[in-house]
Design a protein around this motif. Structure first.
Motif, PDB file in Angstrom:
ATOM      1  N   ARG A  52     -18.562 -19.653  10.792  1.00  0.00           N
ATOM      2  CA  ARG A  52     -17.326 -19.661  10.012  1.00  0.00           C
ATOM      3  C   ARG A  52     -16.351 -20.664  10.620  1.00  0.00           C
ATOM      4  O   ARG A  52     -16.025 -20.559  11.796  1.00  0.00           O
ATOM      5  N   VAL A  53     -15.941 -21.664   9.829  1.00  0.00           N
ATOM      6  CA  VAL A  53     -15.017 -22.678  10.347  1.00  0.00           C
ATOM      7  C   VAL A  53     -13.751 -22.694   9.486  1.00  0.00           C
ATOM      8  O   VAL A  53     -13.807 -22.425   8.301  1.00  0.00           O
ATOM      9  N   PRO A  54     -12.605 -23.001  10.111  1.00  0.00           N
ATOM     10  CA  PRO A  54     -11.381 -23.102   9.322  1.00  0.00           C
ATOM     11  C   PRO A  54     -11.469 -24.308   8.386  1.00  0.00           C
ATOM     12  O   PRO A  54     -12.172 -25.275   8.688  1.00  0.00           O
ATOM     13  N   PRO A  55     -10.738 -24.283   7.253  1.00  0.00           N
ATOM     14  CA  PRO A  55     -10.890 -25.339   6.247  1.00  0.00           C
ATOM     15  C   PRO A  55     -10.636 -26.760   6.770  1.00  0.00           C
ATOM     16  O   PRO A  55     -11.259 -27.694   6.293  1.00  0.00           O
ATOM     17  N   ASP A  56      -9.750 -26.906   7.761  1.00  0.00           N
ATOM     18  CA  ASP A  56      -9.464 -28.274   8.224  1.00  0.00           C
ATOM     19  C   ASP A  56     -10.588 -28.834   9.103  1.00  0.00           C
ATOM     20  O   ASP A  56     -10.518 -29.979   9.539  1.00  0.00           O
ATOM     21  N   ARG A  57     -11.620 -28.021   9.368  1.00  0.00           N
ATOM     22  CA  ARG A  57     -12.738 -28.512  10.182  1.00  0.00           C
ATOM     23  C   ARG A  57     -13.968 -28.831   9.335  1.00  0.00           C
ATOM     24  O   ARG A  57     -15.017 -29.184   9.865  1.00  0.00           O
ATOM     25  N   LEU A  58     -13.813 -28.705   8.007  1.00  0.00           N
ATOM     26  CA  LEU A  58     -14.983 -28.908   7.140  1.00  0.00           C
ATOM     27  C   LEU A  58     -15.538 -30.321   7.256  1.00  0.00           C
ATOM     28  O   LEU A  58     -16.727 -30.544   7.073  1.00  0.00           O
ATOM     29  N   GLN A  59     -14.636 -31.290   7.545  1.00  0.00           N
ATOM     30  CA  GLN A  59     -15.085 -32.681   7.649  1.00  0.00           C
ATOM     31  C   GLN A  59     -15.242 -33.104   9.102  1.00  0.00           C
ATOM     32  O   GLN A  59     -15.316 -34.291   9.411  1.00  0.00           O
TER      33      GLN A  59
END
Lengths: 129, 373
Positions: free
Chosen positions: B35-42
Motif C-alpha cells: 500500500r503506497v500513498p498516492p504521491d508515490r504512485l510515480q
C-alpha cells in the motif's frame, strides 16, 4: 454517510464511531428515523471486532440516540435532552473551555469558534434538505 | 500432434496473458501488494517494480515455451504425456508467484526505508449505505447456468432408459472408452451433480462477498464507492459467465457419456475443452474492460490529500495470504489478483478450505473422467 476510523489515534475506536454518528446527525447527513448497518455488518465493513461497534451502538442507545432491535437493526431515534444531560454536558463543556482558557485563548476567539461551528451545523442541515 | 498438448499450451498462454495485465487490474494504490500513498504512485521504485515484473514475466514465458516445445519434441506418449502436459499451466502460476514475491519484498523495503507513510493520517472509511451496493448486483447472469443444469437433468431423465447397464465414463484422447460405470442414478448424473455443486458454491460465495464491502478511499469516498460497485458487478458477471462455460463443458461431457453425441476424437476434444478455453477468453475480455475503467478513476481526486487508506501490509503474509485476527470477515478482496481470498485467521476459512480439499479428492477418486469427459 461515510464513517472513518483511525486505528492509530488515541481516541478509542468505539468513541470515534459514536462521535461521527453524532456529528453526522448535527450536520444533517444522518436523519432521525434512518437506519444504520447492523453491528455485524459495520464491523465487517471496517474489518474490526464486533465488540467495538457494539460498544459504540450501546453507548448511543444509552444516550437516547439509537434504538437497537434484534430484527430491524439500529435505527436513529432521537430523544430530547433531559435535565441530567444538560448538567453532564455543561460539566464537559467546562473542561473544554478550561483547556482553551489555560492556553490563553480569548473569549472572543472561543465565542467566534462556537458560532462558526453552530452555523456550520445549521447551513449543512439546510444544504442536505 | 497431440490435442492435449495444444490445449494445455493455449491455457498456459492465457494464464500468462492474465498475469501480464494483472498489475493494471489491481488497485493502483497497492502496486505489488504494497500500500503506497498516492504521491508515490510515480516513484522510481514503483516504476522499477513494474519494469522488473514485465521483464521477469517474459522470462517465465520463454521457460514455458521451452518446456512446451521439449514435450512436443521428445514425443512422449499416452498417459505420461497427458500427466506432464496437465502440469504445464502450473509453471506460470508458481514462477509468477516467486516473481511477485521478490518484487513485493523489495518495494516493501523501499517503502519502509524511505518512510513513505510518514505525515499521512491513515483511516478506514466505510459507507453506512453499503446495502445499496448489494442491490446493484443482478442475478440475471446466472440464467445460462440454470438453463444448462436443467437441460442436463432433463436430457438425462429422457435418455435414462436407453443407457446400457454398463456405460462408458472415461475416454482416451482418441475417443475410445477406457473407463466404465454400472448404471445407477448417481453414476448417470455425476456430472450434473458436479455442476449443481458448482452452482451452489457460486451462490454461497457471491452472498458472502456481498457482505464484505471494500474500504473506500478517504480522499474520494464517493468516487471509490462507485468504482467498487462497478468492480463487484463485473466480477460477478464474469464469474457467472465462467461457471456457465464450465457447465456447458460438463453438459457436453454428459451427452457423450450417454451416447447422445459422437465420440470421435476431434469432436471429443472440441466439445469438452473448447467451452473452458472460451470461458477464459471471456474472463480476459472482462478484465480488459475493467482495467480501463479502473484507471479512469485514479487520476482524479486523492491528489495532495494527506488522508490515506490504512497501511495494511502487515496483514498480508507473503504479500498474498490475508491473516487478521481482528477482522470478522472470512472473505476479503485479493491483494494481487481479481476476486476474493480467505482470511486465514478466521476458523470458517479453514473449514471451507478443508471442504474444498475433500470435494477435490472425492471427485478425483470417484469421477476420473471429469477432466477429459
Amino acid at each position: 454517510m461515510f464513517l472513518s476510523l483511525e486505528l492509530e489515534s488515541e481516541t478509542p475506536l468505539y468513541m470515534q464511531i459514536r462521535d461521527q454518528i453524532i456529528e453526522g446527525l448535527a450536520c444533517g447527513e444522518l436523519q432521525d428515523g434512518e437506519s444504520l448497518p447492523s453491528t455485524r455488518q459495520l464491523a465487517m465493513d471496517f474489518g474490526i471486532n464486533f465488540h467495538t461497534v457494539n460498544k459504540a451502538y450501546d453507548m448511543l442507545r444509552q444516550e437516547g440516540i439509537l434504538r437497537l432491535n434484534r430484527k430491524t437493526g439500529a435505527i436513529v431515534s432521537l430523544t430530547h435532552a433531559d435535565p441530567s444531560f444538560a448538567l453532564a454536558w455543561t460539566a464537559r463543556l467546562r473542561v473544554l473551555l478550561a483547556e482553551a482558557h489555560v492556553k490563553g485563548m480569548s473569549s472572543g476567539i472561543i465565542d467566534h469558534a462556537i458560532r462558526g461551528i453552530m452555523a456550520s451545523f445549521q447551513s449543512q442541515k439546510e444544504g442536505e434538505q | 500432434m497431440n490435442p492435449i498438448l495444444i490445449i494445455m499450451g493455449v491455457i498456459t498462454l492465457l494464464i500468462l496473458v492474465l498475469q501480464w495485465i494483472m498489475p493494471k487490474v489491481v488497485e493502483p494504490t497497492v502496486p505489488f501488494g504494497v500500500r503506497v500513498p498516492p504521491d508515490r504512485l510515480q516513484d522510481p521504485a514503483v516504476r522499477k517494480a513494474k519494469k522488473t515484473y514485465a521483464r521477469g514475466l517474459f522470462f517465465v514465458f520463454l521457460i514455458c515455451v521451452a518446456a512446451w516445445s521439449a514435450l512436443w519434441r521428445f514425443g512422449l506418449r499416452g498417459t505420461t504425456l497427458e500427466m506432464v502436459a496437465l502440469m504445464l499451466p502450473l509453471m506460470p502460476l508458481f514462477l509468477d508467484f516467486a516473481l511477485y514475491y521478490t518484487i513485493h519484498r523489495a518495494l516493501l523495503r523501499t517503502k519502509r526505508d524511505e518512510r513513505w507513510m510518514d505525515g499521512y493520517r491513515q483511516v478506514i472509511t466505510v459507507d453506512t449505505h453499503g446495502a445499496t451496493r448489494r442491490k446493484a448486483v443482478s442475478w440475471k447472469w446466472s440464467l445460462p447456468t440454470v438453463v444448462l443444469l436443467l437441460a442436463g437433468f432433463a436430457a438425462g431423465i429422457l435418455r435414462y432408459p436407453q443407457i446400457p447397464h454398463v456405460f462408458p465414463v472415461h475416454f482416451n484422447v482418441r475417443g475410445v472408452a477406457n473407463g466404465f460405470a454400472t448404471k445407477s442414478f448417481m453414476s448417470v448424473f455425476t456430472l450434473s451433480f458436479l455442476g449443481l455443486g458448482l452452482f451452489i458454491l457460486m451462490i454461497v460465495l457471491q452472498r458472502a462477498t456481498l457482505q464484505t464491502s471494500g474500504n473506500l478511499d478517504p480522499a474520494d469516498p464517493v468516487g471509490s464507492a462507485q468504482r467498487i460497485t462497478l468492480r463487484m458487478k463485473r466480477l460477478f458477471h464474469a464469474s457467472w459467465l465462467l461457471i456457465a462455460f464450465v457447465n456447458a463443458s460438463l453438459f457436453l461431457g454428459e451427452l457423450s457419456m450417454w451416447g447422445v453425441i459422437s465420440k470421435a476424437p476431434s469432436t471429443m476434444m472440441l466439445t469438452t475443452m473448447l467451452p473452458i478455453v472460451a470461458g477464459i477468453i471471456v474472463l480476459i475480455f472482462m478484465l480488459g474492460s475493467f482495467t480501463r475503467k479502473a484507471s479512469d478513476g485514479v487520476a482524479q481526486g486523492s491528489e495532495s490529500a494527506r488522508v490515506v487508506r490504512r497501511d495494511d501490509d502487515a496483514n498480508w503474509v507473503l504479500g498474498a495470504f490475508y491473516f487478521n485476527r481482528e477482522d470478522p470477515r472470512w472473505l476479503v478482496e485479493k491483494r494481487f489478483g481479481v476476486g476474493f481470498t480467505a482470511n486465514f485467521a478466521h476458523p470458517l476459512s479453514w473449514v471451507l478450505l478443508g471442504g474444498v480439499v475433500v470435494v477435490v479428492v472425492v471427485s478425483i477418486l470417484l469421477v476420473p473422467h471429469v477432466k477429459k469427459g
